[in-house]
Design a protein around this motif. Sequence first.
Motif, PDB file in Angstrom:
ATOM      1  N   LYS A 160      35.066-100.634 -74.123  1.00 37.89           N
ATOM      2  CA  LYS A 160      33.726-100.132 -74.443  1.00 37.89           C
ATOM      3  C   LYS A 160      33.510 -98.672 -74.056  1.00 37.89           C
ATOM      4  O   LYS A 160      32.474 -98.103 -74.366  1.00 37.89           O
ATOM      5  CB  LYS A 160      32.677-100.995 -73.746  1.00 37.89           C
ATOM      6  CG  LYS A 160      32.689-102.428 -74.235  1.00 37.89           C
ATOM      7  CD  LYS A 160      31.654-103.268 -73.540  1.00 37.89           C
ATOM      8  CE  LYS A 160      31.736-104.697 -74.050  1.00 37.89           C
ATOM      9  NZ  LYS A 160      30.732-105.548 -73.450  1.00 37.89           N
ATOM     10  N   ASN A 161      34.486 -98.067 -73.416  1.00 41.61           N
ATOM     11  CA  ASN A 161      34.331 -96.702 -72.938  1.00 41.61           C
ATOM     12  C   ASN A 161      34.659 -95.714 -74.063  1.00 41.61           C
ATOM     13  O   ASN A 161      35.783 -95.684 -74.554  1.00 41.61           O
ATOM     14  CB  ASN A 161      35.252 -96.456 -71.744  1.00 41.61           C
ATOM     15  CG  ASN A 161      35.035 -95.123 -71.082  1.00 41.61           C
ATOM     16  OD1 ASN A 161      34.521 -94.184 -71.687  1.00 41.61           O
ATOM     17  ND2 ASN A 161      35.445 -95.032 -69.831  1.00 41.61           N
ATOM     18  N   PRO A 162      33.699 -94.878 -74.476  1.00 41.23           N
ATOM     19  CA  PRO A 162      33.952 -93.946 -75.573  1.00 41.23           C
ATOM     20  C   PRO A 162      34.914 -92.806 -75.199  1.00 41.23           C
ATOM     21  O   PRO A 162      35.419 -92.118 -76.077  1.00 41.23           O
ATOM     22  CB  PRO A 162      32.564 -93.399 -75.905  1.00 41.23           C
ATOM     23  CG  PRO A 162      31.783 -93.562 -74.656  1.00 41.23           C
ATOM     24  CD  PRO A 162      32.331 -94.792 -73.987  1.00 41.23           C
ATOM     25  N   HIS A 163      35.178 -92.617 -73.931  1.00 38.12           N
ATOM     26  CA  HIS A 163      36.049 -91.525 -73.479  1.00 38.12           C
ATOM     27  C   HIS A 163      37.509 -91.942 -73.337  1.00 38.12           C
ATOM     28  O   HIS A 163      38.340 -91.159 -72.882  1.00 38.12           O
ATOM     29  CB  HIS A 163      35.546 -90.960 -72.150  1.00 38.12           C
ATOM     30  CG  HIS A 163      34.139 -90.472 -72.210  1.00 38.12           C
ATOM     31  ND1 HIS A 163      33.765 -89.356 -72.916  1.00 38.12           N
ATOM     32  CD2 HIS A 163      33.003 -90.971 -71.679  1.00 38.12           C
ATOM     33  CE1 HIS A 163      32.464 -89.177 -72.810  1.00 38.12           C
ATOM     34  NE2 HIS A 163      31.971 -90.148 -72.062  1.00 38.12           N
ATOM     35  N   VAL A 164      37.828 -93.172 -73.739  1.00 43.52           N
ATOM     36  CA  VAL A 164      39.185 -93.692 -73.607  1.00 43.52           C
ATOM     37  C   VAL A 164      39.881 -93.578 -74.951  1.00 43.52           C
ATOM     38  O   VAL A 164      39.290 -93.839 -76.006  1.00 43.52           O
ATOM     39  CB  VAL A 164      39.142 -95.158 -73.120  1.00 43.52           C
ATOM     40  CG1 VAL A 164      40.526 -95.774 -73.118  1.00 43.52           C
ATOM     41  CG2 VAL A 164      38.541 -95.226 -71.725  1.00 43.52           C
ATOM     42  N   SER A 165      41.152 -93.217 -74.918  1.00 45.79           N
ATOM     43  CA  SER A 165      41.917 -93.029 -76.161  1.00 45.79           C
ATOM     44  C   SER A 165      42.134 -94.364 -76.884  1.00 45.79           C
ATOM     45  O   SER A 165      42.048 -95.445 -76.285  1.00 45.79           O
ATOM     46  CB  SER A 165      43.268 -92.400 -75.852  1.00 45.79           C
ATOM     47  OG  SER A 165      44.087 -93.320 -75.153  1.00 45.79           O
ATOM     48  N   LEU A 166      42.458 -94.269 -78.156  1.00 44.30           N
ATOM     49  CA  LEU A 166      42.725 -95.447 -78.973  1.00 44.30           C
ATOM     50  C   LEU A 166      43.950 -96.194 -78.440  1.00 44.30           C
ATOM     51  O   LEU A 166      43.961 -97.427 -78.401  1.00 44.30           O
ATOM     52  CB  LEU A 166      42.946 -95.040 -80.431  1.00 44.30           C
ATOM     53  CG  LEU A 166      43.206 -96.167 -81.423  1.00 44.30           C
ATOM     54  CD1 LEU A 166      42.027 -97.138 -81.439  1.00 44.30           C
ATOM     55  CD2 LEU A 166      43.437 -95.608 -82.807  1.00 44.30           C
ATOM     56  N   GLU A 167      44.966 -95.456 -77.997  1.00 46.61           N
ATOM     57  CA  GLU A 167      46.167 -96.084 -77.445  1.00 46.61           C
ATOM     58  C   GLU A 167      45.843 -96.908 -76.205  1.00 46.61           C
ATOM     59  O   GLU A 167      46.352 -98.015 -76.025  1.00 46.61           O
ATOM     60  CB  GLU A 167      47.231 -95.024 -77.092  1.00 46.61           C
ATOM     61  CG  GLU A 167      47.813 -94.304 -78.288  1.00 46.61           C
ATOM     62  CD  GLU A 167      46.950 -93.121 -78.743  1.00 46.61           C
ATOM     63  OE1 GLU A 167      46.096 -92.644 -77.967  1.00 46.61           O
ATOM     64  OE2 GLU A 167      47.129 -92.680 -79.883  1.00 46.61           O
ATOM     65  N   ALA A 168      44.982 -96.369 -75.352  1.00 41.77           N
ATOM     66  CA  ALA A 168      44.599 -97.092 -74.136  1.00 41.77           C
ATOM     67  C   ALA A 168      43.821 -98.353 -74.481  1.00 41.77           C
ATOM     68  O   ALA A 168      44.008 -99.406 -73.856  1.00 41.77           O
ATOM     69  CB  ALA A 168      43.778 -96.191 -73.222  1.00 41.77           C
TER      70      ALA A 168
END
Length: 130
Positions: free
Chosen positions: A108-116
């Motif tokens: 749910k974190n918008p600051h996390v990359s798609l890979e993560a």
Amino acid sequence: MSSQTYSDKDPQRVIAGLKASITNPNVSDEAKRHAKATLNELDKDPQRVAAGYKAALHNPRVSEEAKVHAVETLDAMGEDLSPLKSSPPNNSGKHEHHVMGGYKATLKNPHVSLEAKEHAVEVLKDNDAI
């Protein structure tokens, strides 16, 4: 002398006197060493000292002799040792719960990359948490 000797005195004045002793050229080296040691003792927070001794009791790299000293010191400080004598609680499930919660938060974190986020989904699926 221990810090308890100074319990009826103004701590700031005691510290000032000890510092003066350390810098006074007319004071012997032995007295200066004693003043430094006493000053160190006065500057220590008793709660932090107790926490350090309690941590030593659970550290596998601390010798048995040091652990005995820690117990004796904690007892002399008036610390309650009964929680330390019981077996530690099993927190492995609690830890795993927090780890899975972290992976769910990643989604749910918008600051996390798609890979993560993809990795988090993988881990959650592997652990039947999603």
